[in-house]
Design an enzyme around this catalytic site. Structure first.
Site, PDB file in Angstrom:
ATOM      1  N   LYS A  68       0.772  -1.078  -0.146  1.00  0.00           N
ATOM      2  CA  LYS A  68      -0.060  -0.263  -0.306  1.00  0.00           C
ATOM      3  C   LYS A  68       0.440   0.964   0.404  1.00  0.00           C
ATOM      4  CE  LYS A  68      -3.540   2.257   2.748  1.00  0.00           C
ATOM      5  NZ  LYS A  68      -4.779   1.980   3.850  1.00  0.00           N
ATOM      6  N   ASP A 100     -16.339   0.472  -0.139  1.00  0.00           N
ATOM      7  CA  ASP A 100     -15.584   0.195  -0.441  1.00  0.00           C
ATOM      8  C   ASP A 100     -14.402   0.472   0.741  1.00  0.00           C
ATOM      9  OD1 ASP A 100     -15.304   2.683  -1.292  1.00  0.00           O
ATOM     10  OD2 ASP A 100     -13.272   2.868  -0.596  1.00  0.00           O
TER      11      ASP A 100
HETATM   12  P1  AMP Z   1      -9.465   5.370   1.084  1.00  0.00           P
HETATM   13  O1  AMP Z   1      -9.661   6.664   1.466  1.00  0.00           O
HETATM   14  O2  AMP Z   1      -7.858   4.984   1.296  1.00  0.00           O
HETATM   15  O3  AMP Z   1      -9.891   3.601   1.309  1.00  0.00           O
HETATM   16  O4  AMP Z   1      -8.611   4.967  -0.685  1.00  0.00           O
HETATM   17  C1  AMP Z   1     -10.596   5.864  -1.487  1.00  0.00           C
HETATM   18  C2  AMP Z   1      -9.596   5.911  -2.482  1.00  0.00           C
HETATM   19  O5  AMP Z   1      -8.912   6.319  -3.218  1.00  0.00           O
HETATM   20  C3  AMP Z   1      -9.455   4.219  -3.226  1.00  0.00           C
HETATM   21  O6  AMP Z   1      -9.630   3.379  -4.808  1.00  0.00           O
HETATM   22  C4  AMP Z   1      -7.942   4.164  -3.254  1.00  0.00           C
HETATM   23  O7  AMP Z   1      -6.810   3.524  -4.129  1.00  0.00           O
HETATM   24  C5  AMP Z   1      -8.079   5.786  -3.697  1.00  0.00           C
HETATM   25  N1  AMP Z   1      -6.336   6.372  -3.021  1.00  0.00           N
HETATM   26  C6  AMP Z   1      -6.665   7.047  -1.761  1.00  0.00           C
HETATM   27  N2  AMP Z   1      -5.432   7.849  -1.496  1.00  0.00           N
HETATM   28  C7  AMP Z   1      -4.720   7.818  -3.045  1.00  0.00           C
HETATM   29  C8  AMP Z   1      -3.140   8.575  -3.695  1.00  0.00           C
HETATM   30  N3  AMP Z   1      -2.767   8.755  -2.920  1.00  0.00           N
HETATM   31  N4  AMP Z   1      -3.097   8.078  -5.312  1.00  0.00           N
HETATM   32  C9  AMP Z   1      -4.162   7.116  -5.480  1.00  0.00           C
HETATM   33  N5  AMP Z   1      -5.219   6.924  -5.168  1.00  0.00           N
HETATM   34  C10 AMP Z   1      -5.609   7.058  -4.226  1.00  0.00           C
HETATM   35 MG    MG Z   2     -10.513   2.254   0.690  1.00  0.00          MG
END
Ligand code: AMP
Ligand code: MG
Length: 484
Positions: A110, A249
């Protein structure tokens, strides 16, 4: 000696719409800052080999083990109620480790760089949030709550630009799988029925082998997922855990807790508690978690409709009946957890009322959730600020009378209470203190000590006492940030 990678890539054998093959982006100068030796051994790996350059290179995405097929998984999801296309935007799956006990566990990096699902993001992660996920996920595991695990964190030597410049890092996450409610929403929206069925068959085979001979296997699947989530959320509620971003998600089908972003443990009991800075309306407040889980499961059930029955109306009826069970299942798990927390071995009808009364007393007198149960466990009720108030004295008497009506003696009561009430949780100020030392000074000793104390929450050892102390009141208005 061999590092111990033993990878299979069954997810990469699913229909193509479910993933994208990618090559990890190399990182400048990776450095291992923390490794979970015990977990490495459980995975059949040699910790001392993982610590060498070759081992670190894999954890940094600079090389892939033999037999690895690196992929980014596709998924969608409802974020704060709105449907969006998502996917692994900053993570990649290097494969599934087959452990010495024949478990199949996802190994995910990650923070490993951009993927076809990155949208506007940089694909990177900052050190603080990755260490935070490491601490809390390992604490959850020690609390006997199903969760993804953390194998290692490395710093990449690169900067990540957020509201300020931060150190880049990669967390190696280990999970039963990364199949989410959002994976099903994606399949239902962008796939055909065969693809949806392929995903369901895959998931059932991987996580629900007990139902493979059932008549309506997809209905059984839905019911099992509902049951696992009801159990999981009850466990969160019983320890005062607030996930903070229960978007679809971020809900697994396996029933593990996933994605430790703005999560935190509640201190003073208040069902409206919200720590996340992005949860403006309190959608994911502590007390809303069961109903939000039910909402997410409805999205899951909708995605499964084409498989439940050929007849759409009939499928809806089956899904609704299954979902209607969530509340009772959750309630049953929560009641039995509360009984254990209060030393009860049998069931009485009035128990729920007794629990609700205790919770409203905690709220009224601003009592700390975790420590109230500890005071009751060790009969140190004079520590409570509600001690000597009539309403609490009445409650205490009713509770004592309740305990006297069962055949188990005092020692047995205390034993079950010790096993059910953690002596320590990852208190927000302690987590912050550990992160501060690690991130700003490169001093990991504070975090190591915290991890060690958190690894045995039911030991009730002397060293835990200082970690059970409440934060200075100035820190009570704690806020958490998503850390992306
Ligand atoms: P999360 O808030 O970690 O559950 O992420 C929500 C979505 O945003 C998921 O599809 C992640 O892969 C994407 N995401 C979060 N941070 C990043 C980042 N720095 N670059 C690209 N995608 C991101
Ligand atoms: Mg997530």
């Amino acid at each position: 000696m061999n590092t111990g990678w033993n990878l299979d890539n069954s997810y990469a054998r699913l229909p193509e719409i479910f993933y994208s093959n990618i090559n990890p982006k190399p990182t400048d100068s990776p450095k291992l800052v923390i490794l979970n030796n015990k977990l490495a051994e459980e995975l059949g790996m040699a910790p001392q080999e993982l610590k060498k350059n070759e081992g670190i290179s894999v954890l940094a995405g600079n090389s892939v083990p033999k037999d690895s097929v690196p992929i980014a998984q596709a998924y969608a999801g409802h974020q704060f109620g709105y449907f969006t296309m998502l996917g692994d935007g900053r993570a990649l799956l290097i494969g599934e480790q087959i452990t010495p006990t024949n478990e199949r566990l996802d190994i995910q990096l990650k923070g490993s760089g951009r993927t076809p699902y990155s949208r506007g993001g940089d694909g990177r992660a900052a050190l603080g949030p990755m260490l935070r996920e490491y601490i809390i996920s390992e604490a959850m595991h020690a609390l006997n709550i199903p969760t993804t695990r953390s194998l290692a964190v490395i710093t990449t030597g690169e900067s990540v630009i957020r509201d300020k410049i931060l150190q880049g890092a990669i967390l190696t996450r280990v999970a039963a799988s990364h199949i989410r409610v959002g994976t099903y929403e994606y399949a239902a929206k962008f796939g055909n029925k065969d693809e949806l069925r392929a995903l369901a068959d895959y998931t059932i085979h991987r996580h629900f082998n007990n139902i493979v001979n059932d008549e309506n296997i997809y209905l059984s699947f839905l019911k099992e997922v509902i049951k696992r989530q009801a159990s999981l959320i009850s466990k969160w509620m019983l320890v005062g855990f607030i996930h903070g971003v229960m978007n679809t998600d971020n809900m697994t089908i396996s029933g593990e807790t996933i994605d430790y972003g703005p999560c935190a443990f509640m201190d003073i009991y208040d069902s409206n508690t919200v720590y996340s800075s992005i949860d403006t309306y309190g959608r994911y407040a502590y007390g809303n978690q069961p109903s939000m889980a039910e909402w997410n499961l409805s999205r899951f059930a909708e995605s499964l409709l084409p498989l439940l029955n050929e007849n759409h109306e009939q499928a809806i009826k089956l899904a609704q009946d299954a979902l209607a069970e969530f509340h009772n299942l959750y309630k049953g798990f929560w009641l039995s957890g509360m009984r254990a927390k209060l030393g009860m071995f049998n069931e009485e009808e009035q128990d729920e009322k007794l629990f609700e009364m205790l919770l409203s007393l905690m709220h009224k007198y601003n009592e700390d959730y975790t420590n109230t149960f500890l005071s009751l466990t060790f009969d140190r009720i004079d520590e409570l600020s509600m001690f000597k108030n009539n309403d609490f004295e009445n409650w205490h008497e009713m509770w004592q009378e309740r305990l006297a009506r069962q055949k188990e003696n005092k020692e047995m009561v205390q034993q079950i209470m010790k096993e059910s009430n953690p002596g320590v949780i990852p208190r927000n100020h302690r987590v912050e203190e550990a992160l501060e030392a690690a991130v700003t000074k490169g001093d990991y000793s504070v975090m190591e000590r915290l991890l060690s104390v958190l690894s045995k929450p039911y030991a009730h050892s002397k060293e835990q006492l200082e970690y059970a102390e409440l934060p200075p009141s100035s820190l009570c208005k704690y806020k958490t940030f998503c850390g992306t």
